[in-house]
Design a protein around this motif. Structure first.
Motif, short mmCIF file in Angstrom:
data_model
loop_
_atom_site.label_atom_id
_atom_site.label_comp_id
_atom_site.label_asym_id
_atom_site.label_seq_id
_atom_site.Cartn_x
_atom_site.Cartn_y
_atom_site.Cartn_z
N ARG A 28 0.85 -1.19 0.00
CA ARG A 28 0.00 0.00 0.00
C ARG A 28 0.88 1.24 0.00
NH1 ARG A 28 -5.28 0.24 1.17
NH2 ARG A 28 -4.92 2.28 2.05
N ILE A 29 0.32 2.28 -0.53
CA ILE A 29 0.93 3.59 -0.35
C ILE A 29 0.03 4.36 0.59
CG2 ILE A 29 2.17 3.65 -2.52
CD1 ILE A 29 -0.04 5.26 -3.73
N ARG A 30 0.61 5.28 1.31
CA ARG A 30 -0.13 6.04 2.32
C ARG A 30 0.17 7.51 2.11
NH1 ARG A 30 -4.32 6.07 5.48
NH2 ARG A 30 -4.01 7.17 7.40
N LEU A 31 -0.89 8.31 1.97
CA LEU A 31 -0.75 9.75 1.83
C LEU A 31 -1.15 10.41 3.14
CD1 LEU A 31 -0.17 12.16 -0.06
CD2 LEU A 31 -2.60 12.16 -0.61
N ASN A 32 -0.19 11.05 3.78
CA ASN A 32 -0.46 11.83 4.99
C ASN A 32 -0.49 13.29 4.61
OD1 ASN A 32 -0.43 9.53 6.59
ND2 ASN A 32 1.75 9.69 7.02
N ALA A 33 -1.60 13.94 4.83
CA ALA A 33 -1.74 15.37 4.52
C ALA A 33 -2.24 16.08 5.77
CB ALA A 33 -2.72 15.57 3.37
N THR A 34 -1.74 17.29 5.98
CA THR A 34 -2.13 18.09 7.15
C THR A 34 -3.38 18.90 6.82
OG1 THR A 34 0.18 18.25 7.78
CG2 THR A 34 -1.32 19.78 8.83
N TYR A 35 -4.39 18.74 7.64
CA TYR A 35 -5.68 19.40 7.46
C TYR A 35 -5.52 20.89 7.69
CZ TYR A 35 -10.74 20.02 8.12
OH TYR A 35 -12.05 20.41 8.00
N PRO A 36 -5.95 21.75 6.74
CA PRO A 36 -5.77 23.20 6.92
C PRO A 36 -6.66 23.80 8.00
CG PRO A 36 -6.89 22.75 4.85
CD PRO A 36 -6.52 21.43 5.44
N GLY A 37 -7.74 23.12 8.40
CA GLY A 37 -8.62 23.64 9.45
C GLY A 37 -10.07 23.56 9.03
#
Length: 138
Positions: A28-37
């Motif tokens: 699997r690949i995993r995309l971690n993104a930071t939520y802007p709010g």
């Protein structure tokens, strides 16, 4: 004569085996993104850092990010404040393994949702989807 018949039956049985070229990898690949709010201001640029991870032995290159907007309007750009590359919707753009810098700018007020899909170009791994929903204020 029995040996010839047995050899023929064994050969026939081995020749009828089927093999599939369908690759169903567990990787699997995993995309971690930071939520802007939960609330954003219209026409204000927000940093959207992402990190692409994989648990496989595949190369560092050959991954794509696709950007969709289910509701709302906005722009996604790759790069920092000094150098931005605009990202079109529903068009894959190369994304490297590891951390990368992205910017999101909401262009209309109201409820907005963006969808980010990370996938391998050749499709050997299962894609990862990240959804962000937020309210855009004037």
């Amino acid at each position: 004569m029995k040996k010839i018949i047995y050899c023929g039956l064994i050969g026939l049985a081995m020749g009828c085996q089927s093999e599939s070229l369908d690759i169903q990898a567990n990787y699997r690949i995993r995309l971690n993104a930071t939520y802007p709010g939960p609330t954003l201001k219209v026409h204000q640029r927000y940093s959207l850092p992402m990190e692409l991870l994989t648990d496989s032995y595949y190369s560092e290159y050959g991954y794509q990010l696709q950007f969709y907007q289910e509701t709302g309007l906005g722009r996604l750009e790759k790069g920092s404040d000094l150098e931005q590359l605009p990202i079109l919707q529903k068009v894959g753009i190369p994304i490297p393994l590891g951390p990368s810098s992205w910017q999101y700018t909401p262009e209309a007020t109201g409820t907005s949702q963006i969808v980010l899909i990370a996938q391998q170009e050749r499709g050997y791994t299962k894609p990862d989807t990240v959804r962000f929903s937020f309210q855009v204020q004037p």
